[in-house]
Design a protein around this motif. Structure first.
Motif, PDB file in Angstrom:
ATOM      1  N   PRO A 268      21.496 -16.343 -25.774  1.00  0.00           N
ATOM      2  CA  PRO A 268      20.771 -15.064 -25.876  1.00  0.00           C
ATOM      3  C   PRO A 268      21.295 -14.247 -27.051  1.00  0.00           C
ATOM      4  CG  PRO A 268      22.423 -14.928 -24.148  1.00  0.00           C
ATOM      5  CD  PRO A 268      22.468 -16.341 -24.667  1.00  0.00           C
ATOM      6  N   PRO A 269      20.488 -13.303 -27.535  1.00  0.00           N
ATOM      7  CA  PRO A 269      20.998 -12.423 -28.591  1.00  0.00           C
ATOM      8  C   PRO A 269      22.170 -11.607 -28.048  1.00  0.00           C
ATOM      9  CG  PRO A 269      18.759 -11.755 -27.892  1.00  0.00           C
ATOM     10  CD  PRO A 269      19.112 -12.980 -27.121  1.00  0.00           C
ATOM     11  N   ASP A 270      23.190 -11.395 -28.874  1.00  0.00           N
ATOM     12  CA  ASP A 270      24.366 -10.642 -28.417  1.00  0.00           C
ATOM     13  C   ASP A 270      23.975  -9.279 -27.851  1.00  0.00           C
ATOM     14  OD1 ASP A 270      26.010 -12.684 -29.131  1.00  0.00           O
ATOM     15  OD2 ASP A 270      26.703 -11.779 -31.013  1.00  0.00           O
ATOM     16  N   TRP A 271      23.024  -8.615 -28.526  1.00  0.00           N
ATOM     17  CA  TRP A 271      22.683  -7.262 -28.078  1.00  0.00           C
ATOM     18  C   TRP A 271      22.175  -7.253 -26.642  1.00  0.00           C
ATOM     19  CZ3 TRP A 271      17.813  -6.766 -26.362  1.00  0.00           C
ATOM     20  CH2 TRP A 271      16.818  -7.599 -26.907  1.00  0.00           C
ATOM     21  N   ALA A 465       4.558 -21.408 -17.160  1.00  0.00           N
ATOM     22  CA  ALA A 465       3.718 -21.446 -18.354  1.00  0.00           C
ATOM     23  C   ALA A 465       3.570 -20.049 -18.957  1.00  0.00           C
ATOM     24  CB  ALA A 465       2.345 -22.028 -18.008  1.00  0.00           C
ATOM     25  N   HIS A 466       3.709 -19.041 -18.117  1.00  0.00           N
ATOM     26  CA  HIS A 466       3.668 -17.662 -18.618  1.00  0.00           C
ATOM     27  C   HIS A 466       4.940 -17.375 -19.420  1.00  0.00           C
ATOM     28  CE1 HIS A 466       2.257 -13.687 -18.921  1.00  0.00           C
ATOM     29  NE2 HIS A 466       2.634 -13.198 -17.769  1.00  0.00           N
ATOM     30  N   GLN A 467       6.073 -17.827 -18.912  1.00  0.00           N
ATOM     31  CA  GLN A 467       7.312 -17.719 -19.703  1.00  0.00           C
ATOM     32  C   GLN A 467       7.159 -18.503 -21.013  1.00  0.00           C
ATOM     33  OE1 GLN A 467       9.961 -19.217 -16.459  1.00  0.00           O
ATOM     34  NE2 GLN A 467      11.279 -17.527 -17.075  1.00  0.00           N
ATOM     35  N   GLN A 468       6.518 -19.643 -20.902  1.00  0.00           N
ATOM     36  CA  GLN A 468       6.308 -20.490 -22.083  1.00  0.00           C
ATOM     37  C   GLN A 468       5.455 -19.762 -23.130  1.00  0.00           C
ATOM     38  OE1 GLN A 468       3.852 -23.909 -21.381  1.00  0.00           O
ATOM     39  NE2 GLN A 468       4.558 -24.986 -23.211  1.00  0.00           N
ATOM     40  N   ALA A 469       4.463 -18.995 -22.680  1.00  0.00           N
ATOM     41  CA  ALA A 469       3.598 -18.273 -23.620  1.00  0.00           C
ATOM     42  C   ALA A 469       4.433 -17.356 -24.503  1.00  0.00           C
ATOM     43  CB  ALA A 469       2.554 -17.457 -22.860  1.00  0.00           C
ATOM     44  N   ILE A 470       5.343 -16.613 -23.870  1.00  0.00           N
ATOM     45  CA  ILE A 470       6.154 -15.665 -24.637  1.00  0.00           C
ATOM     46  C   ILE A 470       7.135 -16.442 -25.522  1.00  0.00           C
ATOM     47  CG2 ILE A 470       7.747 -13.729 -24.467  1.00  0.00           C
ATOM     48  CD1 ILE A 470       4.825 -13.193 -23.475  1.00  0.00           C
ATOM     49  N   GLU A 471       7.672 -17.522 -24.983  1.00  0.00           N
ATOM     50  CA  GLU A 471       8.596 -18.345 -25.769  1.00  0.00           C
ATOM     51  C   GLU A 471       7.918 -18.895 -27.023  1.00  0.00           C
ATOM     52  OE1 GLU A 471      11.789 -18.930 -25.087  1.00  0.00           O
ATOM     53  OE2 GLU A 471      12.218 -20.517 -26.546  1.00  0.00           O
ATOM     54  N   GLU A 472       6.748 -19.480 -26.844  1.00  0.00           N
ATOM     55  CA  GLU A 472       6.019 -20.021 -27.995  1.00  0.00           C
ATOM     56  C   GLU A 472       5.730 -18.913 -29.007  1.00  0.00           C
ATOM     57  OE1 GLU A 472       3.326 -23.505 -25.818  1.00  0.00           O
ATOM     58  OE2 GLU A 472       2.496 -21.512 -26.119  1.00  0.00           O
ATOM     59  N   MET A 482      12.493 -24.039 -30.476  1.00  0.00           N
ATOM     60  CA  MET A 482      12.919 -23.896 -29.095  1.00  0.00           C
ATOM     61  C   MET A 482      14.302 -24.515 -28.922  1.00  0.00           C
ATOM     62  SD  MET A 482      10.587 -24.822 -25.875  1.00  0.00           S
ATOM     63  CE  MET A 482      11.265 -24.493 -24.262  1.00  0.00           C
ATOM     64  N   GLY A 483      15.147 -23.845 -28.180  1.00  0.00           N
ATOM     65  CA  GLY A 483      16.508 -24.336 -27.980  1.00  0.00           C
ATOM     66  C   GLY A 483      17.503 -23.663 -28.896  1.00  0.00           C
ATOM     67  N   SER A 484      17.026 -23.165 -30.058  1.00  0.00           N
ATOM     68  CA  SER A 484      17.949 -22.462 -30.951  1.00  0.00           C
ATOM     69  C   SER A 484      18.152 -21.042 -30.430  1.00  0.00           C
ATOM     70  CB  SER A 484      17.403 -22.452 -32.379  1.00  0.00           C
ATOM     71  OG  SER A 484      16.199 -21.728 -32.452  1.00  0.00           O
ATOM     72  N   ALA A 485      19.143 -20.351 -31.005  1.00  0.00           N
ATOM     73  CA  ALA A 485      19.522 -19.032 -30.492  1.00  0.00           C
ATOM     74  C   ALA A 485      18.317 -18.094 -30.461  1.00  0.00           C
ATOM     75  CB  ALA A 485      20.633 -18.439 -31.354  1.00  0.00           C
ATOM     76  N   CYS A 486      18.269 -17.264 -29.441  1.00  0.00           N
ATOM     77  CA  CYS A 486      17.125 -16.356 -29.259  1.00  0.00           C
ATOM     78  C   CYS A 486      17.348 -15.067 -30.053  1.00  0.00           C
ATOM     79  CB  CYS A 486      16.980 -15.970 -27.788  1.00  0.00           C
ATOM     80  SG  CYS A 486      16.973 -17.374 -26.651  1.00  0.00           S
ATOM     81  N   ASP A 487      16.276 -14.572 -30.647  1.00  0.00           N
ATOM     82  CA  ASP A 487      16.314 -13.234 -31.256  1.00  0.00           C
ATOM     83  C   ASP A 487      15.769 -12.186 -30.299  1.00  0.00           C
ATOM     84  OD1 ASP A 487      17.312 -14.181 -33.691  1.00  0.00           O
ATOM     85  OD2 ASP A 487      15.303 -14.727 -34.359  1.00  0.00           O
TER      86      ASP A 487
END
Ligand SMILES: *[C@@H]1O[C@H](CO)[C@@H](O)[C@H](O)[C@H]1NC(C)=O
Ligand SMILES: *[C@@H]1O[C@H](CO)[C@@H](O)[C@H](O)[C@H]1NC(C)=O
Ligand SMILES: *[C@@H]1O[C@H](CO)[C@@H](O)[C@H](O)[C@H]1NC(C)=O
Ligand SMILES: *[C@@H]1O[C@H](CO)[C@@H](O)[C@H](O)[C@H]1NC(C)=O
Ligand SMILES: *[C@@H]1O[C@H](CO)[C@@H](O)[C@H](O)[C@H]1NC(C)=O
Ligand SMILES: *[C@@H]1O[C@H](CO)[C@@H](O)[C@H](O)[C@H]1NC(C)=O
Ligand SMILES: *[C@@H]1O[C@H](CO)[C@@H](O)[C@H](O)[C@H]1NC(C)=O
Ligand SMILES: *[C@@H]1O[C@H](CO)[C@@H](O)[C@H](O)[C@H]1NC(C)=O
Ligand SMILES: *[C@@H]1O[C@H](CO)[C@@H](O)[C@H](O)[C@H]1NC(C)=O
Ligand SMILES: *[C@@H]1O[C@H](CO)[C@@H](O)[C@H](O)[C@H]1NC(C)=O
Ligand SMILES: *[C@@H]1O[C@H](CO)[C@@H](O)[C@H](O)[C@H]1NC(C)=O
Length: 743
Positions: A268-271, A465-472, A482-487
Motif C-alpha cells: 500500500p502507499p505509505d500515506w 469484480a467491483h474491486q477489480q473495476a477500481i483496480e483496473e 497489477m501487483g506493483s506498489a499501489c499509489d
C-alpha cells in the motif's frame, strides 16, 4: 468468455514460477482423470504441496469457468506443473490411483479396503516418511455420495454438494468474516451469501496442517460439522477446489501456499497507513475545507479525508453534486495544502432512473437485470435503482471512465466502494424495505442476472469484480501493473477469494456502536486474516447507533465517549487506522454530528491525538509488516495459533474453545500483542501471555506502557486507564520503531 482468471494472470507482474526448494519432491504426474460412470474427476498437482480437483457430471467444462486462482500459481515446482485441463493418466473408478506433489499425496479409495474406489483422499507425507490423512471425500457406507449433483433450474447448470471428512477435534480458521466471536469455525453453518458485515468466503486453514479453497463464484453454503465438512454450490458448470498442506502449526507456509494460488497483496502507499478521517457525512466543499483547516490548526496528522454517500445528485451519476461541491479540484488542492491528506469519495454501485448515466447504461447492457427483464433491483427514496454489472468488463470501464473524469482527474483519487455486496441483498433497501414493516426480504429478491450469469451461479463474484473495476482503473490511469506498489487505495464492504491482490482494503461493515460489537470485530478481523485478507479495517466507534441503547453513538454522552476511546485506540493496531460513522449529539455543530479527534470532550482529545501520533511513530514497523505480507503472504493481524500453537500447548486448547484469549488477543505483526479493552468502566485487564518459541530470555514480554517484563505462559493483569490499551511487545522497542523486525 467474459471474465476469467486467465485474463487476470496476464496482468500480474510476479507470476513467474519460483524455483523449487532443493529437496522438493516433484509431481509424479501432470494429473489424472477418473471416469466414474457419467461423472468425471480431474486431479492435478498445483503449486507447492497442493492439488486442484475439478469434477462434473456429463458435459466437460470449457476450462474457462470463473475462478479466483492463478493458473499457473505464483509459486510452484518447475516440473510437472499442470495448466488448464491437462492430465497424463486416465482410468475408471475401479482402480487405485495415486499422485504425489511435494509433501502431499492424493489417492483414490473406496469402501473397506477394496482395490478400487471413486473417493479422493489427501495425505501429507511427514519428514519421517509416514503418511497422515488430512481429509478425504466423505462417504460412510450407504450414505450420500461425497460428490453429489442435482438439477434445480431450467438450464444445464447443476447444484453440487461435496462432503469431506473431518474429526471432532479439527479446528477450522478463515471462511471470510462473520459476526460470531469465533476464530475456530468448527460447528458452524455459513451461507455463502453476502450481507453487510458478513463476507462468507470458502477458504479455510485447518489445524491439521492443510488449507482448502472452494473455487466457486456461486452462492451456497459451508458446513463444518462433527465428522463432515460440506460445501454446497447453488448453480455451477464445474466444481473446482484446492487442497494444500504444510507442517501442522506452520501457518506462514500454509498462507504462502494459499496466497500463491489466490494472490499476493501489493504494497500500500505509505500515506495510507496513517490516520483516515471519515464520518457520515461531510456535506459540502466548505465543510471539508474547514475540516482540513482544523487539522492544520491543531497540528494533528491526517492521511486521508473521506466523503460519504449522498454527495451526488442522483445515484449512479458517479459525480459530486455541483450544487454542494462547486470546485472539486480546488477543494482537493486545499486539503492537500493544509494537511497533506489524500481524499476518498464513496460510490454506490446503484444507478437510479434519473441518473445522467441511466439511459446509456441501460442501452449498453451495463446494468444488472432481473429474470423478468431489466426490472428493478432495488429502490431508494422513491427512485428505482439497479446495480451496475461489475461482471461486465465494459461496465467496469464505463464506471471507471466516469469516476476518472469526475473525481480522479480533479484530485480525489481513492474510492470507497460501499454497498458492494451485490445481489441487492446487502441490505433491505428493496422496495423501501427499511421501514418498520419490512426489515429484511425473505426470498432472494430480485433474482439478478449479470453478464457472467445469475446471482445463484456467480453472485459471489460481484464484490470482487467491483474491486477489480477500481483496480483496473488505478492501473490504467497510472500505467502501473497489477501487483506493483499501489499509489491509491479503495475501501470495500465486501470481497471474495483472493481480494488481497487488489489495492483494496475491506472493512467490517456497518457495525453498531456498542461494546459487544467492538468485541465481535476482533474475531472477525482474525478470520479475515485466515482467509488471506491482510488489508482490513473497521469503523472506529462503530457505524451506527444501536436503537435499544440510549447513549449509543451519541458523542455527547460519557458512555459513548468511553467506547469511542477504546475502539479508536484499538485501530492504531489494525492494518488501517480509520474512523467513521453516523453520530448523534446534543450540541449540533454541523448538519450531521461530528466525529473528529476533538469531538469527544476536551479531556479525551489528547488521548485520541496521542494514538494518532503513535500510529505515525509505528510507520516503519507497519511498512515492514506490509512488505513482508506482499512478499510471502505472511499475515499482518495474527491469531495466536499462528505464532504460538507449537510453543505453547495451551493455545490449541484455548483456540478450540474460542476462549476470549484467542478471540480477543492477537499479534499485530511479529512483535506486538494487542488486546483491546471491550468492556466499560474497567481499570485493569487480564491478558494471557503465550510461551514463545525461543527461551533466549526468561521474560520475553514487555508491557508497552510501563516497560515491565513478563514471562510467557501466564495470565497477567495490567492497569488499563482509558488512555492505555493493553499492548505487550517482544524484543526491543527501538527495533519496532525502526521497523527492524524481520531478519
Ligand atoms: C477396471 O475396469 C476395466 C474396464 O472394465 C477392466 O479392464 C479392469 O480390469 C478393471 N480393473 C480392476 C482393478 O478391477
Ligand atoms: C513420524 O512423524 C509424525 C509427524 O511428526 C509423527 O506423528 C509420527 O509419530 C512419526 N512416526 C514415527 C514412526 O516416527
Ligand atoms: C498553500 O497555502 C499557502 C498559505 O497557507 C499558500 O501560500 C500557498 O500558495 C498554497 N499553495 C498551494 C499550492 O495552494
Ligand atoms: C429524497 O427525495 C426528495 C424528493 O426528490 C428529496 O428532496 C430528498 O432530498 C431526498 N432524500 C434523500 C435522502 O436523498
Ligand atoms: C483498462 O485498460 C484496458 C486496456 O485498454 C481496458 O480493456 C479496460 O477496460 C480498462 N479498464 C478500466 C476499468 O478502465
Ligand atoms: C455546508 O455544510 C455546513 C456544515 O453542515 C453548513 O453549515 C453550510 O451551510 C453548508 N454550506 C453550503 C453552501 O451548503
Ligand atoms: C483442554 O486441556 C485440558 C487439560 O489440559 C483438557 O482436559 C481438555 O479436554 C482440553 N479441552 C479441549 C477442548 O481440548
Ligand atoms: C460506570 O461507572 C459509573 C460510575 O463509577 C457508573 O455510574 C456507571 O453506571 C458505570 N457504567 C457501567 C456501564 O457499568
Ligand atoms: C476474558 O474475559 C474475562 C472475564 O470476563 C476478562 O476478565 C478477561 O479480561 C477477558 N480477556 C480478554 C483477553 O478479553
Ligand atoms: C532453552 O532451554 C533449554 C532447556 O532448558 C536449554 O538447553 C537451551 O540452552 C535454552 N536456549 C536458549 C537460547 O536459552
Ligand atoms: C519504556 O522504554 C522506552 C524505551 O524503550 C522509553 O522511551 C519509555 O519512556 C519507557 N517508558 C517508561 C514508562 O519507562
Amino acid at each position: 468468455m467474459l471474465f476469467s482468471t486467465i485474463a487476470l494472470s496476464a496482468l500480474w507482474t510476479i507470476g513467474a514460477v519460483a524455483s523449487s526448494p532443493q529437496d522438493y519432491h516433484q509431481p509424479t504426474s501432470k494429473g489424472f482423470r477418473m471416469q466414474h460412470g457419467f461423472e468425471t474427476v480431474l486431479v492435478q498437482p498445483f503449486g507447492y504441496d497442493g492439488f486442484r480437483v475439478r469434477a462434473w457430471p456429463f458435459r466437460p467444462p470449457t476450462g474457462q469457468e470463473i475462478g479466483f486462482v492463478y493458473d499457473p500459481p505464483l509459486e510452484g515446482p518447475e516440473d510437472g506443473q499442470a495448466h488448464g485441463m491437462t492430465f497424463d493418466t486416465a482410468f475408471t473408478g475401479n482402480q487405485s490411483e495415486e499422485l504425489r506433489n511435494g509433501n502431499m499425496i492424493v489417492r483414490t479409495s473406496g469402501w473397506g479396503g477394496n482395490a478400487g474406489g471413486y473417493r479422493l483422499a489427501f495425505y501429507r507425507v511427514e519428514s519421517n516418511g509416514t503418511e497422515t490423512l488430512l481429509t478425504n471425500e466423505y462417504a460412510p457406507l450407504k450414505s450420500i455420495n461425497p460428490r453429489y449433483y442435482s438439477w434445480t433450474g431450467p438450464g444445464s447448470e447443476f447444484a453440487a454438494e461435496f462432503s469431506f471428512s473431518t474429526t471432532p477435534d479439527e479446528q477450522i480458521y478463515g471462511t471470510g468474516t462473520q459476526q460470531d466471536h469465533q476464530v475456530n469455525k468448527k460447528g458452524s453453518t455459513i451461507d455463502l451469501i453476502n450481507f453487510n458485515t458478513h463476507i462468507p468466503t470458502p477458504v479455510f486453514m485447518s489445524n491439521k496442517g492443510y488449507g482448502f479453497v472452494w473455487n466457486m463464484p456461486s452462492t451456497g453454503r459451508m458446513e463444518f460439522s462433527t465428522l463432515r465438512n460440506r460445501f454446497t454450490s447453488d448453480a455451477a458448470n464445474v466444481v473446482d477446489y484446492f487442497v494444500v498442506s504444510s507442517t501442522p502449526g506452520d501457518y506462514d507456509t500454509l498462507q504462502q501456499r494459499l496466497s500463491a494460488l489466490t494472490g499476493r497483496a501489493p504494497v500500500p502507499p505509505d500515506w495510507s497507513l496513517g490516520y483516515i478521517q471519515s464520518k457520515l457525512r461531510y456535506e459540502n466543499q466548505s465543510e471539508v475545507v474547514l475540516l482540513a483547516e482544523e487539522f492544520n490548526k491543531r497540528s494533528i496528522p491526517v492521511s486521508m479525508i473521506v466523503i460519504d454517500y449522498q454527495s451526488w445528485a442522483h445515484q449512479g451519476d458517479w459525480a459530486l453534486d455541483p450544487r454542494l461541491w462547486g470546485n472539486v479540484a480546488e477543494m482537493a488542492a486545499q486539503v492537500k495544502n493544509l494537511t497533506d491528506a489524500e481524499m476518498m469519495a464513496s460510490l454506490w454501485p446503484s444507478v437510479a432512473d434519473n441518473s445522467v448515466n441511466y439511459l446509456e447504461m441501460m442501452a449498453q447492457g451495463y446494468l444488472s437485470a432481473t429474470r423478468s427483464g431489466p426490472g428493478t433491483t432495488d429502490s431508494w427514496n422513491g427512485s428505482y435503482i439497479r446495480n451496475y454489472d461489475s461482471t461486465n468488463p465494459k461496465a467496469r470501464q464505463f464506471l471507471w471512465d466516469t469516476l476518472k473524469r469526475n473525481y480522479f482527474d480533479k484530485g480525489i483519487k481513492n474510492f470507497w466502494i460501499d454497498q458492494a455486496d451485490g445481489g441487492a441483498l446487502g441490505e433491505a433497501y428493496e422496495n423501501n424495505g427499511q421501514s418498520t414493516y419490512i426489515q429484511s426480504v425473505p426470498f432472494p429478491l430480485p433474482d439478478v442476472n449479470y453478464a457472467a450469469g445469475t446471482q445463484r451461479s456467480v453472485g459471489k463474484l460481484y464484490p470482487w469484480a467491483h474491486q477489480q473495476a477500481i483496480e483496473e482503473g488505478f492501473r490504467n490511469a497510472t500505467s502501473s501493473e497489477m501487483g506493483s506498489a499501489c499509489d491509491q487505495v479503495s475501501l470495500s464492504r465486501s470481497g471474495y477469494i483472493g481480494s488481497q491482490r487488489f489495492c483494496s482494503m475491506i472493512w467490517s461493515g456497518d457495525t453498531t456502536a456498542v461494546w459487544e460489537t467492538l468485541s465481535a470485530q476482533v474475531a472477525s478481523g482474525l478470520s479475515a486474516a485466515a482467509t488471506g485478507w491482510g488489508w482490513w479495517t473497521v469503523d472506529a466507534g462503530g457505524f451506527q447507533a444501536d436503537p435499544t441503547v440510549s447513549w449509543s453513538a451519541n458523542i455527547d454522552t460519557p458512555q459513548y465517549r468511553e467506547l469511542y476511546l477504546r475502539w479508536l485506540q484499538w485501530t492504531t493496531f489494525l492494518p488501517f487506522m480509520r474512523t467513521h460513522g453516523s453520530r448523534a449529539c446534543y450540541v449540533q455543530n454541523a448538519y450531521t454530528c461530528a466525529n473528529e479527534p476533538w469531538s469527544y470532550g476536551e479531556q479525551n482529545t489528547p488521548i485520541i491525538v496521542s494514538y494518532i501520533n503513535l500510529r505515525y511513530q509505528l510507520a516503519a514497523y507497519i511498512q515492514a509488516v506490509f512488505a513482508q505480507f506482499h512478499r510471502t503472504g505472511r499475515m499482518i493481524m495474527r491469531p495466536l495459533y499462528m505464532d504460538f500453537q507449537s510453543s505453547d500447548s495451551r493455545i490449541a486448547n484455548l483456540t478450540q474453545m474460542n476462549s476470549n484469549v484467542t478471540t480477543q488477543q492477537y499479534m499485530f505483526g511479529p512483535r506486538l500483542l494487542v488486546t483491546p479493552v471491550t468492556l466499560p468502566n474497567v481499570t485493569e485487564w487480564s491478558v494471557y501471555l503465550p510461551k514463545v518459541a525461543s527461551n533466549a530470555t526468561a521474560r520475553p514480554w514487555t508491557y508497552w506502557w510501563t516497560n515491565q517484563t513478563y514471562a510467557g505462559g501466564q495470565t497477567v493483569t495490567v492497569p488499563t486507564p482509558v488512555e492505555h490499551i493493553p499492548v505487550f511487545h517482544l524484543g526491543s522497542r527501538a527495533d519496532i520503531l525502526n521497523g527492524k523486525v524481520f531478519s
